[in-house]
Design a protein around this motif. Sequence first.
Motif, mmCIF file in Angstrom:
data_model
loop_
_atom_site.group_PDB
_atom_site.id
_atom_site.type_symbol
_atom_site.label_atom_id
_atom_site.label_comp_id
_atom_site.label_asym_id
_atom_site.label_seq_id
_atom_site.Cartn_x
_atom_site.Cartn_y
_atom_site.Cartn_z
ATOM 1 N N ASP A 79 0.861 -1.187 0.000
ATOM 2 C CA ASP A 79 0.000 0.000 0.000
ATOM 3 C C ASP A 79 0.896 1.236 0.000
ATOM 4 O O ASP A 79 1.411 1.640 1.045
ATOM 5 N N ILE A 80 1.090 1.825 -1.157
ATOM 6 C CA ILE A 80 2.028 2.940 -1.314
ATOM 7 C C ILE A 80 1.596 4.171 -0.510
ATOM 8 O O ILE A 80 2.430 4.837 0.101
ATOM 9 N N ALA A 81 0.306 4.452 -0.464
ATOM 10 C CA ALA A 81 -0.171 5.626 0.278
ATOM 11 C C ALA A 81 0.056 5.448 1.775
ATOM 12 O O ALA A 81 0.513 6.377 2.458
ATOM 13 N N ALA A 82 -0.220 4.269 2.291
ATOM 14 C CA ALA A 82 -0.006 4.003 3.719
ATOM 15 C C ALA A 82 1.477 4.024 4.057
ATOM 16 O O ALA A 82 1.876 4.540 5.106
ATOM 17 N N ALA A 83 2.307 3.467 3.180
ATOM 18 C CA ALA A 83 3.750 3.464 3.420
ATOM 19 C C ALA A 83 4.293 4.890 3.426
ATOM 20 O O ALA A 83 5.104 5.253 4.286
ATOM 21 N N ARG A 84 3.839 5.716 2.480
ATOM 22 C CA ARG A 84 4.284 7.105 2.439
ATOM 23 C C ARG A 84 3.848 7.840 3.701
ATOM 24 O O ARG A 84 4.614 8.596 4.303
ATOM 25 N N ALA A 85 2.606 7.630 4.121
ATOM 26 C CA ALA A 85 2.100 8.276 5.336
ATOM 27 C C ALA A 85 2.944 7.882 6.549
ATOM 28 O O ALA A 85 3.246 8.723 7.405
ATOM 29 N N GLN A 86 3.342 6.635 6.621
ATOM 30 C CA GLN A 86 4.179 6.170 7.722
ATOM 31 C C GLN A 86 5.538 6.860 7.699
ATOM 32 O O GLN A 86 6.046 7.282 8.734
ATOM 33 N N LEU A 87 6.126 6.990 6.518
ATOM 34 C CA LEU A 87 7.406 7.691 6.410
ATOM 35 C C LEU A 87 7.283 9.133 6.890
ATOM 36 O O LEU A 87 8.087 9.602 7.705
ATOM 37 N N VAL A 88 6.290 9.833 6.390
ATOM 38 C CA VAL A 88 6.086 11.239 6.752
ATOM 39 C C VAL A 88 5.830 11.376 8.252
ATOM 40 O O VAL A 88 6.379 12.264 8.912
ATOM 41 N N GLU A 89 5.027 10.473 8.809
ATOM 42 C CA GLU A 89 4.732 10.481 10.248
ATOM 43 C C GLU A 89 6.007 10.334 11.073
ATOM 44 O O GLU A 89 6.103 10.876 12.171
ATOM 45 N N HIS A 90 6.992 9.629 10.541
ATOM 46 C CA HIS A 90 8.251 9.415 11.252
ATOM 47 C C HIS A 90 9.343 10.410 10.831
ATOM 48 O O HIS A 90 10.524 10.190 11.081
ATOM 49 N N ALA A 93 11.490 12.859 4.785
ATOM 50 C CA ALA A 93 11.099 13.745 3.689
ATOM 51 C C ALA A 93 10.838 12.897 2.444
ATOM 52 O O ALA A 93 11.699 12.739 1.589
ATOM 53 N N ALA A 94 9.653 12.340 2.371
ATOM 54 C CA ALA A 94 9.265 11.475 1.252
ATOM 55 C C ALA A 94 8.551 12.299 0.198
ATOM 56 O O ALA A 94 7.739 13.167 0.515
ATOM 57 N N GLY A 95 8.864 12.012 -1.050
ATOM 58 C CA GLY A 95 8.199 12.693 -2.149
ATOM 59 C C GLY A 95 6.768 12.217 -2.303
ATOM 60 O O GLY A 95 6.310 11.322 -1.593
ATOM 61 N N PRO A 96 6.042 12.791 -3.253
ATOM 62 C CA PRO A 96 4.650 12.389 -3.491
ATOM 63 C C PRO A 96 4.592 11.022 -4.183
ATOM 64 O O PRO A 96 5.591 10.543 -4.731
ATOM 65 N N VAL A 97 3.414 10.423 -4.168
ATOM 66 C CA VAL A 97 3.193 9.208 -4.950
ATOM 67 C C VAL A 97 3.220 9.610 -6.419
ATOM 68 O O VAL A 97 2.572 10.569 -6.829
ATOM 69 N N GLN A 98 4.018 8.882 -7.200
ATOM 70 C CA GLN A 98 4.165 9.172 -8.620
ATOM 71 C C GLN A 98 4.104 7.882 -9.429
ATOM 72 O O GLN A 98 4.231 6.794 -8.882
ATOM 73 N N ALA A 104 7.796 9.651 -18.573
ATOM 74 C CA ALA A 104 8.154 10.652 -17.569
ATOM 75 C C ALA A 104 7.379 10.380 -16.285
ATOM 76 O O ALA A 104 6.376 9.659 -16.293
ATOM 77 N N MET A 105 7.829 10.969 -15.192
ATOM 78 C CA MET A 105 7.127 10.818 -13.920
ATOM 79 C C MET A 105 5.926 11.760 -13.878
ATOM 80 O O MET A 105 6.026 12.926 -14.280
ATOM 81 N N ALA A 106 4.799 11.234 -13.404
ATOM 82 C CA ALA A 106 3.571 12.016 -13.248
ATOM 83 C C ALA A 106 3.057 11.806 -11.832
ATOM 84 O O ALA A 106 3.297 10.769 -11.211
ATOM 85 N N ASP A 107 2.353 12.787 -11.314
ATOM 86 C CA ASP A 107 1.818 12.690 -9.957
ATOM 87 C C ASP A 107 0.674 11.695 -9.887
ATOM 88 O O ASP A 107 -0.073 11.504 -10.851
ATOM 89 N N GLY A 108 0.546 11.076 -8.722
ATOM 90 C CA GLY A 108 -0.545 10.152 -8.446
ATOM 91 C C GLY A 108 -0.155 8.707 -8.705
ATOM 92 O O GLY A 108 0.873 8.420 -9.297
ATOM 93 N N PRO A 109 -1.003 7.800 -8.230
ATOM 94 C CA PRO A 109 -0.727 6.376 -8.421
ATOM 95 C C PRO A 109 -0.940 5.949 -9.868
ATOM 96 O O PRO A 109 -1.708 6.566 -10.605
ATOM 97 N N GLY A 110 -0.249 4.900 -10.269
ATOM 98 C CA GLY A 110 -0.405 4.333 -11.604
ATOM 99 C C GLY A 110 -0.999 2.937 -11.518
ATOM 100 O O GLY A 110 -1.546 2.545 -10.500
ATOM 101 N N GLY A 111 -0.838 2.178 -12.562
ATOM 102 C CA GLY A 111 -1.356 0.812 -12.599
ATOM 103 C C GLY A 111 -0.443 -0.147 -11.859
ATOM 104 O O GLY A 111 0.413 0.254 -11.068
ATOM 105 N N ALA A 112 -0.603 -1.428 -12.160
ATOM 106 C CA ALA A 112 0.169 -2.476 -11.497
ATOM 107 C C ALA A 112 1.671 -2.210 -11.604
ATOM 108 O O ALA A 112 2.182 -1.934 -12.679
ATOM 109 N N TRP A 113 2.366 -2.272 -10.478
ATOM 110 C CA TRP A 113 3.812 -2.053 -10.375
ATOM 111 C C TRP A 113 4.233 -0.649 -10.826
ATOM 112 O O TRP A 113 5.392 -0.424 -11.133
ATOM 113 N N ASN A 114 3.318 0.313 -10.868
ATOM 114 C CA ASN A 114 3.633 1.633 -11.401
ATOM 115 C C ASN A 114 3.247 2.754 -10.444
ATOM 116 O O ASN A 114 2.705 3.770 -10.844
ATOM 117 N N SER A 115 3.532 2.558 -9.154
ATOM 118 C CA SER A 115 3.349 3.625 -8.164
ATOM 119 C C SER A 115 4.607 3.669 -7.299
ATOM 120 O O SER A 115 5.025 2.641 -6.751
#
Length: 136
Positions: A79-90, A93-98, A104-115
């Motif tokens: 779960d990329i969003a939960a993992a990022r939230a855990q990093l930020v909570e601790h 300095a984690a970047g956004p989900v891309q 090229a890199m784009a903001d937000g989650p992608g498909g399978a294996w692409n977040s």
Amino acid sequence: MDWKLELVPVPVSDVERAKRFYSEQLGFAVDHDMSIGDEVRIVQLTPPGSGCSIVIGAGSGVTEGSPGSLQGLQLVVSDIAAARAQLVEHGVAAGPVQHVEDGAMADGPGGAWNSFVYFSDPDGNGWALQERPSRG
């Protein structure tokens, strides 16, 4: 015959600071923290659920790389969003989900294996989190 990656040396400038980052902020288990004389210190840490560990340390033979020179280390999470939230909570300095879109890199989650989420340790060694597809 199995060939399993067991240990990745990560070059750091301050062993104690790096140990705190990896154990307290990322939640890696401290498997070993040992000194050999006054000159060599070896700390092995393992990410939760991983069969592969990292080693940081000081002294001859621990790692020959310059602190911050290791890039592209990758952790896989369910779960990329939960993992990022855990990093930020601790305090990491984690970047956004891309995701990769049209080469090229784009903001937000992608498909399978692409977040992905990118972050660095205190020395600048670069890490990526990658979300794996659910296994259902």
